[in-house]
Design an enzyme around this catalytic site. Sequence first.
Site, short mmCIF file in Angstrom:
data_model
loop_
_atom_site.label_atom_id
_atom_site.label_comp_id
_atom_site.label_asym_id
_atom_site.label_seq_id
_atom_site.Cartn_x
_atom_site.Cartn_y
_atom_site.Cartn_z
N LYS A 1 3.38 0.78 3.07
CA LYS A 1 2.94 -0.22 4.05
C LYS A 1 2.93 -1.57 3.36
O LYS A 1 2.48 -1.69 2.22
CB LYS A 1 1.52 0.09 4.54
CG LYS A 1 1.43 1.30 5.44
CD LYS A 1 0.02 1.43 6.01
CE LYS A 1 -0.25 2.85 6.44
NZ LYS A 1 -1.67 3.17 6.49
N ARG B 1 -5.62 12.03 18.38
CA ARG B 1 -5.13 11.77 19.73
C ARG B 1 -4.54 13.03 20.36
O ARG B 1 -4.77 13.33 21.53
CB ARG B 1 -4.03 10.68 19.68
CG ARG B 1 -4.24 9.58 20.67
CD ARG B 1 -3.27 8.46 20.44
NE ARG B 1 -2.84 8.39 19.04
CZ ARG B 1 -2.10 7.42 18.54
NH1 ARG B 1 -1.68 6.45 19.33
NH2 ARG B 1 -1.74 7.41 17.27
N HIS C 1 -15.64 4.91 8.38
CA HIS C 1 -14.19 4.67 8.34
C HIS C 1 -13.52 6.00 8.71
O HIS C 1 -13.44 6.91 7.89
CB HIS C 1 -13.76 4.22 6.93
CG HIS C 1 -12.28 4.05 6.77
ND1 HIS C 1 -11.68 2.82 6.62
CD2 HIS C 1 -11.28 4.96 6.77
CE1 HIS C 1 -10.37 2.99 6.52
NE2 HIS C 1 -10.09 4.29 6.61
N HIS D 1 -11.98 4.20 -0.21
CA HIS D 1 -11.95 3.32 0.97
C HIS D 1 -12.70 2.01 0.72
O HIS D 1 -13.15 1.35 1.66
CB HIS D 1 -12.55 4.01 2.22
CG HIS D 1 -11.66 5.04 2.83
ND1 HIS D 1 -12.14 6.22 3.34
CD2 HIS D 1 -10.32 5.08 3.00
CE1 HIS D 1 -11.13 6.95 3.80
NE2 HIS D 1 -10.01 6.28 3.61
N GLU E 1 -7.39 -3.70 5.43
CA GLU E 1 -7.31 -3.58 3.97
C GLU E 1 -6.30 -4.55 3.37
O GLU E 1 -6.51 -5.07 2.27
CB GLU E 1 -6.96 -2.12 3.60
CG GLU E 1 -8.13 -1.19 3.88
CD GLU E 1 -7.72 0.25 4.13
OE1 GLU E 1 -6.87 0.47 5.03
OE2 GLU E 1 -8.23 1.14 3.45
N ILE F 1 -9.44 6.34 14.31
CA ILE F 1 -10.31 7.07 15.24
C ILE F 1 -11.52 6.20 15.60
O ILE F 1 -11.89 6.08 16.78
CB ILE F 1 -10.76 8.40 14.60
CG1 ILE F 1 -9.56 9.31 14.35
CG2 ILE F 1 -11.79 9.10 15.48
CD1 ILE F 1 -9.87 10.56 13.52
N GLY F 2 -12.14 5.59 14.61
CA GLY F 2 -13.33 4.78 14.84
C GLY F 2 -13.08 3.61 15.78
O GLY F 2 -13.94 3.26 16.60
N GLY G 1 -10.22 7.51 9.87
CA GLY G 1 -8.77 7.47 10.09
C GLY G 1 -8.21 8.84 9.75
O GLY G 1 -8.90 9.85 9.91
N ASN H 1 -10.47 3.42 18.04
CA ASN H 1 -9.77 3.74 19.30
C ASN H 1 -10.33 4.90 20.11
O ASN H 1 -10.05 4.99 21.30
CB ASN H 1 -8.30 4.05 18.99
CG ASN H 1 -7.59 2.87 18.38
OD1 ASN H 1 -7.48 1.82 19.00
ND2 ASN H 1 -7.14 3.03 17.15
N ASN I 1 0.88 -1.17 0.00
CA ASN I 1 0.00 0.00 0.00
C ASN I 1 0.92 1.21 0.00
O ASN I 1 1.43 1.62 1.04
CB ASN I 1 -0.88 -0.06 1.25
CG ASN I 1 -1.81 1.13 1.36
OD1 ASN I 1 -1.76 2.05 0.54
ND2 ASN I 1 -2.65 1.12 2.37
N ARG J 1 -2.65 -2.02 -3.38
CA ARG J 1 -3.77 -1.10 -3.29
C ARG J 1 -3.56 -0.01 -4.34
O ARG J 1 -2.52 0.65 -4.35
CB ARG J 1 -3.80 -0.48 -1.90
CG ARG J 1 -4.92 0.51 -1.73
CD ARG J 1 -4.82 1.18 -0.38
NE ARG J 1 -5.98 2.01 -0.11
CZ ARG J 1 -6.13 2.69 1.00
NH1 ARG J 1 -5.21 2.62 1.95
NH2 ARG J 1 -7.19 3.43 1.19
#
Length: 369
Positions: A16, A259, A182, A155, A353, A303-304, A184, A306, A9, A67
């Site tokens: 990644k 965060r 989603h 996404h 993913e 975010i979703g 992030g 954590n 990715n 990806r």
Amino acid sequence: MSDRILTLNAGSSSLKYALFEVAPDGRPARIAKGKLDSAGANPDPVELIAWAESENGGGALIAVGHRVVHGGREFSGPAPISDALLERLDRLTPLAPLHQPHNLAPIRAIRAARPALPQVACFDTAFHRGRAPVTTRFALPRAYEESGIERYGFHGLSYEYIAGALRAAAPGLAAGRVIVAHLGNGASLCALLDGRSVDTTMSFTALDGVPMGTRSGSIDPGVLLYLMRERGMGAAELEDLLYHRSGLLGVSGLSGDMRVLLESGTQEAADAIELFAYRVAYEIGGLAASLGGLDGLVFTAGIGENAAEIRRRICERSAWLGVALDGAANAAAGPCISTGESRVAVWVIPTDEEEMIARHTLALLQASR
Ligand code: ADP
């Protein structure tokens, strides 16, 4: 030795990767993952091939799955890489100039070094193909739509993974009307009807919809005309503003990282958090209208998965739809975080993913054998 699949990715500043082994049941099982950061130079994907073949005792690398952000109108599923395909994907670069070239570069590098190694492109747009025209159409003269200006959505690999995971965990719910959030660094929402994408908040580009870490989300196009006319801003400057200097970062003046904002305590950070929760809840209302009601809501991505505080705010704003959050379950991140009486079942499901790419790659390889 088991067969192996490498997934890549590639973004603008990082690569990644994940390595999977084909388990005896025929499914890909992850054995390693990581991220290469490029400080100036692009990370070398070819070195990863040697690593993938020798890591953890070694094995036969049978394919690399990638990806790729844009598959245009043509691709409603993954596609095997060929020179002809690369040419077609190059032509989509103007639709995603910040992502598509980075996605294609490692494909070419690996193809040059290992021409016989099968590679597969998995598109972020593919899962959203086949939607009703009313959900993909902008209110522009028809000629613009005919030239490819429409609401694509992104996404898709994440939503496809979540649709499958929800079907495994709660099949009755997965058959109904579900919104997946989603959330992030990039953030979007998707309305699923019986596991298929009905509508989604990102559209022609990954700028549309809710505010993100550094992206503005939806904005009155008149603002852009104003900035061009009155402030003399050009395309490059607007692109930098909308993609890199807006969203949580722009409003907080501090950071695009949720965060950091949750820990900061400044008024501007609080404003950014509130705007984010408001806009996500607003889009939930819109997508519930697309679905004609709502049975389930799923939170995923950084975010979703954590940020319990963000989930709480979004759910409180969605109470009118019949969402009732179980505070203790929310603090423990679920997986089901709604009360027994809630008319809408709310879940937290970690997305994956890479696993979706590995599954697609393996399936395509097996189909071609
Ligand atoms: P990407 O879109 O780059 O894959 P992620 O899905 O990893 O991004 O999400 C990154 C976001 O998730 C950041 O805003 C980060 O602050 C947020 N996040 C991660 N962990 C937490 C946490 N424990 N609490 C609040 N936010 C978190």
